[in-house]
Write a protein that holds these residues in place. Structure first.
Motif, short mmCIF file in Angstrom:
data_model
loop_
_atom_site.label_atom_id
_atom_site.label_comp_id
_atom_site.label_asym_id
_atom_site.label_seq_id
_atom_site.Cartn_x
_atom_site.Cartn_y
_atom_site.Cartn_z
N ASN A 86 8.69 20.59 0.07
CA ASN A 86 7.95 21.13 1.23
C ASN A 86 7.78 19.77 2.27
OD1 ASN A 86 7.08 23.65 0.38
ND2 ASN A 86 5.06 22.49 -0.78
N GLY A 87 8.29 18.89 2.19
CA GLY A 87 8.42 17.76 3.09
C GLY A 87 7.28 16.56 2.76
N ASP A 88 6.38 16.97 2.00
CA ASP A 88 5.33 16.11 1.61
C ASP A 88 5.73 14.76 1.00
OD1 ASP A 88 3.56 17.95 2.37
OD2 ASP A 88 3.04 18.74 0.41
N ALA A 89 5.34 13.51 1.30
CA ALA A 89 5.87 12.48 0.57
C ALA A 89 4.69 11.39 0.60
CB ALA A 89 6.97 11.72 1.59
N ILE A 90 5.05 10.49 -0.63
CA ILE A 90 4.13 9.49 -0.69
C ILE A 90 5.30 8.49 -0.72
CG2 ILE A 90 2.73 7.99 -2.43
CD1 ILE A 90 1.96 10.60 -3.76
N VAL A 91 4.82 7.06 0.16
CA VAL A 91 6.06 6.24 0.50
C VAL A 91 5.15 4.91 0.20
CG1 VAL A 91 7.25 4.99 2.22
CG2 VAL A 91 7.00 7.56 2.36
N GLY A 92 5.79 3.96 -0.77
CA GLY A 92 5.24 2.65 -0.96
C GLY A 92 5.71 1.68 0.35
N TYR A 93 4.74 0.70 0.75
CA TYR A 93 5.07 0.10 1.86
C TYR A 93 4.93 -1.49 1.31
CZ TYR A 93 5.71 3.09 5.66
OH TYR A 93 6.30 3.91 6.71
N ASN A 94 5.83 -2.27 1.45
CA ASN A 94 5.67 -3.92 1.25
C ASN A 94 5.87 -4.48 2.71
OD1 ASN A 94 5.24 -4.23 -1.59
ND2 ASN A 94 7.22 -3.14 -1.43
N VAL A 95 4.61 -5.19 3.42
CA VAL A 95 4.70 -5.56 4.73
C VAL A 95 4.63 -7.23 4.76
CG1 VAL A 95 3.71 -5.36 6.90
CG2 VAL A 95 3.56 -3.28 5.48
N PRO A 138 -3.41 9.14 5.38
CA PRO A 138 -4.28 8.20 4.40
C PRO A 138 -3.28 6.95 3.89
CG PRO A 138 -4.22 10.28 3.46
CD PRO A 138 -3.24 10.18 4.63
N LEU A 139 -3.70 5.54 3.97
CA LEU A 139 -3.28 4.60 3.24
C LEU A 139 -4.11 4.30 2.11
CD1 LEU A 139 -2.67 2.36 6.41
CD2 LEU A 139 -0.89 3.93 5.24
N THR A 140 -3.45 4.06 0.79
CA THR A 140 -4.04 3.83 -0.27
C THR A 140 -3.67 2.63 -1.06
OG1 THR A 140 -2.92 5.35 -1.36
CG2 THR A 140 -4.82 6.22 -0.49
N VAL A 141 -4.42 2.08 -1.94
CA VAL A 141 -3.99 1.19 -2.78
C VAL A 141 -2.94 1.38 -3.84
CG1 VAL A 141 -4.79 -0.53 -4.70
CG2 VAL A 141 -6.24 -0.11 -2.83
N GLY A 142 -2.90 2.56 -4.44
CA GLY A 142 -1.84 2.94 -5.32
C GLY A 142 -1.26 4.29 -4.85
N PHE A 194 0.86 -1.28 -0.07
CA PHE A 194 0.00 -0.06 -0.08
C PHE A 194 0.88 1.17 -0.11
CE2 PHE A 194 0.46 -1.54 4.46
CZ PHE A 194 1.15 -0.49 5.18
N TYR A 195 0.11 2.58 0.00
CA TYR A 195 0.87 3.64 -0.16
C TYR A 195 0.56 4.60 1.12
CZ TYR A 195 2.57 2.28 -4.58
OH TYR A 195 3.34 1.58 -5.51
N PHE A 196 1.43 5.18 1.45
CA PHE A 196 1.19 6.24 3.00
C PHE A 196 1.49 7.48 2.34
CE2 PHE A 196 4.00 8.46 5.91
CZ PHE A 196 3.57 7.70 7.25
N HIS A 197 0.69 8.29 2.52
CA HIS A 197 0.44 9.84 1.75
C HIS A 197 0.74 10.93 3.20
CE1 HIS A 197 -1.16 8.77 -1.86
NE2 HIS A 197 -1.51 7.76 -1.23
#
Length: 188
Positions: free
Chosen positions: A173-182, A85-89, A47-50
């Motif tokens: 600005n420090g905003d990030a989208i991070v992909g997670y594999n858990v 938010p955690l999202t599918v993409g 999932f992705y972490f915004h």
């Protein structure tokens, strides 16, 4: 006469010791039997972490800092509370599946590093109402950052495992989208 009084005491003492040994053996045996009947389940999630720290609706807010934080190149000593938010993409309109809630703090004096204490709470699909907890050091500028899964609730009760994080997108600005594999290990 003294020997006659000691014999009943010795019998009571030996009986008490044997009862303790039997209780310990029984506890160990029941634990082993319980463990034998449990089935290990391995779950993998992606999932992705915004994380939004700027603009009118941030999802991460600085709640504390040291007196010297603003003089630090890496914001050493700053602490953020998050509800990301955690999202599918990775896209902003991607399906919402949960929220990352908790806090992270800047712990690097010579590089970007965060200490993360977060619960990943799911609100969709079979994991709705379940969560797992992550605790660990996050060297932000590296790819393939590994952090520990240290517990969970619902379908992730008694969870253990690890999360691999990779920054998908970041801005000045420090905003990030991070992909997670858990990878999470639980029992049924």
């Amino acid at each position: 006469m003294a020997t006659q009084n000691l014999i009943p005491l010795l019998i009571i003492l030996v009986s008490a010791i044997l009862a303790c040994v039997e209780a310990q053996t029984s506890d160990q045996t029941s634990w082993a039997k319980r463990n034998e009947t449990e089935k290990e389940v391995i779950t993998t999630l992606q999932f992705y972490f915004h994380d939004v720290v700027s603009g009118p609706n941030p999802t991460a807010i600085r709640i504390a800092q040291a007196a010297s934080t603003n003089a630090s190149s890496y914001l050493f000593g700053a602490l953020w509370m998050i509800d990301d938010p955690l999202t599918v993409g990775p896209g902003p309109s991607s399906k919402l599946i949960g929220r990352a809630r908790g806090l992270y703090g800047s712990v690097g004096q010579t590089d970007w590093g965060l200490i993360m204490a977060l619960s990943y709470v799911f609100t969709d699909g079979i994991y709705d109402g379940s969560s797992f907890s992550l605790l660990g050091f996050n060297p932000v500028m590296k790819s393939g950052r590994e952090m520990a899964v240290v517990g969970g609730t619902g379908l992730f009760r008694l969870a253990r495992g690890y999360a691999i994080a990779n920054t998908y997108q970041a801005n000045a600005n420090g905003d990030a989208i991070v992909g997670y594999n858990v990878t999470i290990v639980t029992y049924v």
